[in-house]
Design a protein around this motif. Structure first.
Motif, PDB file in Angstrom:
ATOM      1  N   GLN A   1       9.347   3.797   0.167  1.00  0.00           N
ATOM      2  CA  GLN A   1       8.520   4.828  -0.458  1.00  0.00           C
ATOM      3  C   GLN A   1       8.781   5.020  -1.953  1.00  0.00           C
ATOM      4  O   GLN A   1       8.372   6.008  -2.543  1.00  0.00           O
ATOM      5  CB  GLN A   1       8.711   6.184   0.253  1.00  0.00           C
TER       6      GLN A   1
ATOM      7  N   GLN B   1      -4.353   6.164   0.301  1.00  0.00           N
ATOM      8  CA  GLN B   1      -3.626   4.915   0.110  1.00  0.00           C
ATOM      9  C   GLN B   1      -3.899   4.391  -1.289  1.00  0.00           C
ATOM     10  O   GLN B   1      -5.049   4.313  -1.718  1.00  0.00           O
ATOM     11  CB  GLN B   1      -4.079   3.884   1.140  1.00  0.00           C
TER      12      GLN B   1
ATOM     13  N   SER C   1      -3.292   1.122  -3.640  1.00  0.00           N
ATOM     14  CA  SER C   1      -2.849  -0.268  -3.595  1.00  0.00           C
ATOM     15  C   SER C   1      -1.955  -0.598  -4.786  1.00  0.00           C
ATOM     16  O   SER C   1      -1.991   0.071  -5.804  1.00  0.00           O
ATOM     17  CB  SER C   1      -4.054  -1.201  -3.595  1.00  0.00           C
TER      18      SER C   1
ATOM     19  N   ASP D   1      -5.242  10.338   5.116  1.00  0.00           N
ATOM     20  CA  ASP D   1      -4.302   9.591   4.287  1.00  0.00           C
ATOM     21  C   ASP D   1      -4.914   9.211   2.944  1.00  0.00           C
ATOM     22  O   ASP D   1      -6.120   9.005   2.843  1.00  0.00           O
ATOM     23  CB  ASP D   1      -3.898   8.284   4.990  1.00  0.00           C
TER      24      ASP D   1
ATOM     25  N   MET E   1       0.844  -1.209   0.000  1.00  0.00           N
ATOM     26  CA  MET E   1       0.000   0.000   0.000  1.00  0.00           C
ATOM     27  C   MET E   1       0.873   1.250   0.000  1.00  0.00           C
ATOM     28  O   MET E   1       1.739   1.406   0.852  1.00  0.00           O
ATOM     29  CB  MET E   1      -0.867  -0.061   1.254  1.00  0.00           C
ATOM     30  N   LYS E   2       0.673   2.104  -0.951  1.00  0.00           N
ATOM     31  CA  LYS E   2       1.436   3.353  -0.992  1.00  0.00           C
ATOM     32  C   LYS E   2       0.643   4.396  -0.201  1.00  0.00           C
ATOM     33  O   LYS E   2      -0.529   4.630  -0.462  1.00  0.00           O
ATOM     34  CB  LYS E   2       1.573   3.783  -2.451  1.00  0.00           C
ATOM     35  N   LYS E   3       1.314   4.981   0.808  1.00  0.00           N
ATOM     36  CA  LYS E   3       0.606   5.916   1.692  1.00  0.00           C
ATOM     37  C   LYS E   3       1.062   7.335   1.435  1.00  0.00           C
ATOM     38  O   LYS E   3       2.238   7.596   1.220  1.00  0.00           O
ATOM     39  CB  LYS E   3       0.915   5.542   3.147  1.00  0.00           C
ATOM     40  N   GLU E   4       0.120   8.225   1.469  1.00  0.00           N
ATOM     41  CA  GLU E   4       0.486   9.630   1.349  1.00  0.00           C
ATOM     42  C   GLU E   4      -0.292  10.394   2.406  1.00  0.00           C
ATOM     43  O   GLU E   4      -1.495  10.198   2.550  1.00  0.00           O
ATOM     44  CB  GLU E   4       0.105  10.120  -0.049  1.00  0.00           C
ATOM     45  N   ASN E   5       0.386  11.219   3.171  1.00  0.00           N
ATOM     46  CA  ASN E   5      -0.310  11.950   4.228  1.00  0.00           C
ATOM     47  C   ASN E   5      -0.702  13.339   3.751  1.00  0.00           C
ATOM     48  O   ASN E   5       0.125  14.072   3.231  1.00  0.00           O
ATOM     49  CB  ASN E   5       0.588  12.080   5.462  1.00  0.00           C
TER      50      ASN E   5
ATOM     51  N   TYR F   1       6.901  -1.809  -3.465  1.00  0.00           N
ATOM     52  CA  TYR F   1       7.294  -0.567  -2.787  1.00  0.00           C
ATOM     53  C   TYR F   1       8.533  -0.847  -1.980  1.00  0.00           C
ATOM     54  O   TYR F   1       8.592  -1.816  -1.246  1.00  0.00           O
ATOM     55  CB  TYR F   1       6.222  -0.099  -1.813  1.00  0.00           C
TER      56      TYR F   1
END
Lengths: 118, 252
Positions: free
Chosen positions: A63, A12, A14, A10, A1-5, A60
């Motif tokens: 990051q 996310q 996939s 968030d 899961m690529k997360k970005e705040n 991933y």
């Protein structure tokens, strides 16, 4: 899961979602006549469940996004140029859709298809 | 133009004439290289379509320029080989497939007559379409297809290869102009397809060679301002801002 705040929460994304974008781009790339399995286990899994992102692997690492693509190319085209175009197109489409840079795209030419009359 | 007239002015297309036509196509493509680069928005807008096509066709032509072969079939095969080895970028790969198909269609021909030419164009289309899972219309593939259709259609009226080259070039022009209707990315950017236009220029170069027109001077057309979205430009002008008159000198 690529997360970005973001300030509001968030986002996310996939691996599957990224793979789907890549898959669509690969299918429209000239010279590519199919996607291939990475190995036998993958081949069997694909026989049981039709995976819409068959032949695409997204990873991933710290990051960063790395994409592996397993393709079959039309016999009689210049493999190097076709592979370069695929990588170029996939990078452009994924980066445009996600707004996140892709670190690495690896193209694995798994086979060639010989059309009739050769 | 009647057939006798054409034959008087234009020799049958043997190996020597075939090379001259190809050279003309290459020269004219190179002349228009930059304007093709500027159109490049699909699949990746990196502005290299013209350059890639020129390099590919140059590699192809180099293969036949010093060849002593007389039959066009043999030369076409060499040309296709050169294009394959020199294929650069997406458009280059498609162009090499087009020449490969073309050579398949005319491999039995010593002289490129009307029938051979039409068969070559048909094979070019078929081979080009085989190389992709989902062909995208509104690209060089569409232009190639429309040229083949025009060639097939005109065969019952004329068998003069020069006349057929003219007819397919006109068909290519129409097809290129139509590409934005088929591919939204082009319409949004307000351009026609770069690869398709490149293919059209190759054949246009041959026509110019036949007509004895120069091949190394880029023609300049003055477009009416309406074409470049004048209305939109006016809307963007802020109150008090002076008008700017822009002449758009573009190649059509």
């Amino acid at each position: 899961m690529k997360k970005e705040n973001t300030p509001k929460g968030d986002i996310q994304i996939s691996k599957q979602a990224i793979a789907t974008i890549a898959f669509q781009a690969v299918q429209r790339s000239y010279g590519v006549v199919g996607l291939a399995s990475k190995n036998i286990a993958d081949e069997l899994a694909h026989a049981l469940v039709k995976d819409p992102t068959h032949g695409i692997d997204v990873e991933y690492k710290n990051q960063e996004i790395n994409i592996d693509i397993f393709i079959i190319i039309e016999y009689g085209t210049r493999i190097k140029s076709v592979a370069a175009s695929v990588a170029n197109t996939v990078r452009y489409q994924v980066e445009r859709s996600l707004g996140v840079p892709v670190n690495e795209i690896n193209i694995h030419v798994q086979g060639l298809r010989i059309s009739n009359g050769e | 133009m009647s057939e006798e007239q054409t034959n008087k002015n234009n020799p049958p297309i043997d190996g020597v004439q075939y090379k001259a036509l190809m050279n003309a196509g290459l020269t004219w493509l190179r002349t228009n290289q930059e304007s093709i680069n500027a159109l490049n928005v699909f699949p990746v807008p990196d502005g290299d379509t013209g350059t890639n096509m020129v390099l590919t066709l140059q590699a192809a032509y180099d293969e036949i320029s010093n060849s002593s072969g007389k039959g066009v079939g043999l030369l076409a095969e060499k040309l296709a080989h050169g294009a394959l080895m020199g294929a650069r970028g997406n458009s280059g790969v498609i162009l090499s497939q087009i020449w490969r198909g073309f050579s398949k269609g005319i491999d039995k021909c010593e002289i490129l007559n009307g029938k051979c030419l039409v068969e070559g164009l048909k094979q070019a289309r078929d081979t080009a379409y085989k190389g992709v899972v989902r062909p995208v219309e509104g690209t060089i593939l569409t232009v190639c297809k429309d040229m083949a259709i025009a060639a097939e259609k005109c065969l019952k009226d004329t068998e003069d290869p020069y006349e057929i080259i003219r007819i397919v070039t006109d068909a290519a022009q129409v097809s290129v102009d139509h590409t934005p209707e088929l591919l939204d990315v082009l319409k949004e950017a307000g351009v026609v397809d770069a690869g398709g236009k490149g293919l059209m220029h190759i054949f246009e170069g041959m026509v110019r060679f036949i007509e004895g027109e120069p091949l190394d001077i880029e023609p300049v057309y003055v477009q009416p301002l309406s074409v470049i979205g004048q209305q939109e430009a006016l809307n963007n002008a802020e109150p008090g801002q002076d008008y700017e008159l822009i002449f758009n000198l573009t190649n059509l």
